[in-house]
Design an enzyme around this catalytic site. Structure first.
Site, PDB file in Angstrom:
ATOM      1  N   GLY A  14       0.845  -1.160   0.041  1.00  0.00           N
ATOM      2  CA  GLY A  14       0.021  -0.029  -0.006  1.00  0.00           C
ATOM      3  C   GLY A  14       0.866   1.240   0.053  1.00  0.00           C
ATOM      4  N   ARG A  24      13.259  10.139  -2.488  1.00  0.00           N
ATOM      5  CA  ARG A  24      14.256  11.416  -2.434  1.00  0.00           C
ATOM      6  C   ARG A  24      15.412  11.126  -1.886  1.00  0.00           C
ATOM      7  NH1 ARG A  24      14.692  15.833   0.684  1.00  0.00           N
ATOM      8  NH2 ARG A  24      15.241  17.954  -0.134  1.00  0.00           N
ATOM      9  N   ALA A  25      15.393  10.871  -0.481  1.00  0.00           N
ATOM     10  CA  ALA A  25      16.541  10.602   0.523  1.00  0.00           C
ATOM     11  C   ALA A  25      17.413   9.452  -0.106  1.00  0.00           C
ATOM     12  CB  ALA A  25      15.795  10.503   1.803  1.00  0.00           C
ATOM     13  N   VAL A  26      16.938   8.504  -0.463  1.00  0.00           N
ATOM     14  CA  VAL A  26      17.781   7.374  -0.793  1.00  0.00           C
ATOM     15  C   VAL A  26      18.642   7.943  -2.226  1.00  0.00           C
ATOM     16  CG1 VAL A  26      17.716   5.107  -2.031  1.00  0.00           C
ATOM     17  CG2 VAL A  26      16.450   5.416  -0.004  1.00  0.00           C
ATOM     18  N   THR A 129       4.758   1.996   5.693  1.00  0.00           N
ATOM     19  CA  THR A 129       3.399   1.398   5.759  1.00  0.00           C
ATOM     20  C   THR A 129       2.478   2.137   6.780  1.00  0.00           C
ATOM     21  OG1 THR A 129       1.717  -0.431   6.290  1.00  0.00           O
ATOM     22  CG2 THR A 129       4.130  -0.322   7.323  1.00  0.00           C
ATOM     23  N   ASP A 131       0.286   0.993   8.674  1.00  0.00           N
ATOM     24  CA  ASP A 131      -0.118   0.025   9.605  1.00  0.00           C
ATOM     25  C   ASP A 131       0.804   0.122  10.762  1.00  0.00           C
ATOM     26  OD1 ASP A 131      -2.067  -0.638   8.008  1.00  0.00           O
ATOM     27  OD2 ASP A 131      -1.113  -2.378   7.116  1.00  0.00           O
ATOM     28  N   ARG A 175      -4.860  -3.141   9.277  1.00  0.00           N
ATOM     29  CA  ARG A 175      -4.918  -4.690   8.762  1.00  0.00           C
ATOM     30  C   ARG A 175      -5.083  -5.307  10.226  1.00  0.00           C
ATOM     31  NH1 ARG A 175      -3.605  -6.936   3.621  1.00  0.00           N
ATOM     32  NH2 ARG A 175      -2.916  -4.853   3.170  1.00  0.00           N
ATOM     33  N   GLY A 189      -9.872  12.180  21.716  1.00  0.00           N
ATOM     34  CA  GLY A 189     -10.679  11.928  22.647  1.00  0.00           C
ATOM     35  C   GLY A 189     -12.005  10.899  22.865  1.00  0.00           C
ATOM     36  N   HIS A 256      -9.589   4.566   2.186  1.00  0.00           N
ATOM     37  CA  HIS A 256      -8.423   4.952   1.732  1.00  0.00           C
ATOM     38  C   HIS A 256      -8.162   6.348   1.783  1.00  0.00           C
ATOM     39  CE1 HIS A 256      -9.165   1.110  -0.240  1.00  0.00           C
ATOM     40  NE2 HIS A 256      -7.582   0.911  -0.073  1.00  0.00           N
TER      41      HIS A 256
END
Ligand SMILES: Nc1ncnc2c1ncn2[C@@H]1O[C@H](COP(=O)(O)OP(=O)(O)OP(=O)(O)O)[C@@H](O)[C@H]1O
Ligand SMILES: O=P(O)(O)OC[C@H]1O[C@](O)(CO)[C@@H](O)[C@@H]1O
Ligand SMILES: [Mg+2]
Length: 326
Positions: A14, A24-26, A129, A131, A175, A189, A256
């Site tokens: 996902g 970008r960083a890599v 992810t 999750d 998930r 809350g 989503h």
């Protein structure tokens, strides 16, 4: 060990906000350190279909603030087969890629481990992810943004719940993990959270009705984790309609919209640190590890640990919500 000159990068599973910041960083860190970078489109599917393009620093300009992934992503059935992975390997070799950086969730890193073991390919993983279900890192790329999105939505639902004296069951993603549900409940809350990690003999719905709603409140919000173990928000709403017909119940499934949007500053910084960490790891001859951040320090977590161990949800979070939702 073969010298690494060219690094392939892909996003898989996902999409999660902050994946672009990680790409970008890599890319930039790799180029800064003298490597060539090749972007692989549509996750493992693109490796099988040979959708590979050389990346320059310009290819990753102006993407740090964008949700989704410019590399696109997929859930690849073919990569689950030895035949599919062999095609992927052949394409990788033909493209001159010596090492792979995989940004994705537990499934993607499981695939990376299998691939690395079968073909002796150096693989590094970045946890990407919403999750937050990867062991060994405090947070995964995309989790914080999704959490903030949920809280923003629940704040709005609260207006209606209060105005109409209603119970809302709000279903959130995650998930099999309840991190999004439990922490969004605390942050918004909410009166209760129903999460898979809190499975006991005690009926979580009974507990909520008895404890909170009947006492002092006319409206309530219950965040329900989508986990199939719990049956989801619809299941609980149906039960309340049957067992407590006096209550006015509604369900909102956020779906989503939780996955997209501009990444939070937290996710951008996390992705940037992890991306630089991935290149550092390759320079140190690390293999088959996920880069994580624990207690604000970059750590290397073997794939086998990151994917196999259930990431524990701090049980004190359950107490925090219980005490504050009276
Ligand atoms: N056991 C496996 N062997 C080979 N490849 C796998 C395996 N498990 C997953 N993959 C590959 O990784 C892809 C992504 O996995 P999955 O759909 O579980 O998402 P994920 O990476 O966990 O991300 P998220 O949960 O955030 O969607 C799969 O579609 C498949 O191509
Ligand atoms: O977008 P898809 O393929 O329907 O997948 C939805 C799933 O992906 C996630 O958003 C990320 O794993 C889960 O929270 C959710 O269950
Ligand atoms: Mg997953």
């Amino acid at each position: 060990m073969k010298q690494i000159k060219c690094i392939g990068i892909l996003t898989s599973g996902g999409d999660a906000s902050g994946m672009n910041a990680a790409i970008r960083a890599v890319t930039r860190s790799a180029i800064f350190n003298g490597y060539t970078v090749k972007g692989i489109y549509r996750g493992y599917e693109g490796l099988i279909r040979n959708e590979i393009k050389e990346f320059t620093t310009q290819d990753v300009s102006s993407i740090i603030q964008r949700g989704g992934t410019i590399l696109k992503t997929a859930r690849s059935k073919d990569f689950m087969t030895p035949e599919g992975r062999k095609v992927a390997y052949d394409n990788m070799v033909a493209a001159g890629i010596d090492a792979l950086i995989v940004i994705g969730g537990n499934g993607s890193l499981t695939g990376a481990l299998t691939f690395a073991q079968e073909f002796n390919v150096p693989c590094i993983g970045l946890p990407g992810t919403i999750d937050n279900d990867l062991y060994g890192t405090d947070s995964t790329i995309g989790y914080d943004t999704a959490l903030n999105t949920i809280v923003e939505c629940v704040d709005k639902i609260r207006d209606t719940a209060t105005s109409h004296d209603r119970i809302f069951f709000v279903e959130v993603m995650g998930r099999d993990a309840g991190f999004l549900a439990q922490n969004s409940a605390i942050a918004s809350g909410a009166e209760a959270a129903i999460i898979p990690e809190d499975q006991t003999d005690v009926d979580q719905l009974e507990q909520f009705i008895g404890r909170g709603f009947r006492k002092s409140k006319n409206s309530s919000i219950v965040i329900v984790s989508e986990s199939p173990k719990d049956g989801g928000a619809m299941h609980y709403a149906e039960r309340v309609k049957k067992e407590y017909p006096q209550y006015d119940v509604r369900v909102t499934i956020l779906g989503h919209l939780q996955r997209g949007g501009s990444p939070s500053a937290y996710d951008r910084i996390l992705a940037s640190r992890l991306g630089v960490g991935a290149i550092e790891a390759l320079k140190e001859d690390q293999r088959n590890v996920m880069i994580g951040i624990r207690n604000d320090k970059v750590v290397y977590v073997p794939f086998s640990e990151a994917i196999k161990k259930d990431k524990p949800l701090d049980k004190s979070l359950i107490q925090v919500l219980d005490e504050l939702s009276i």
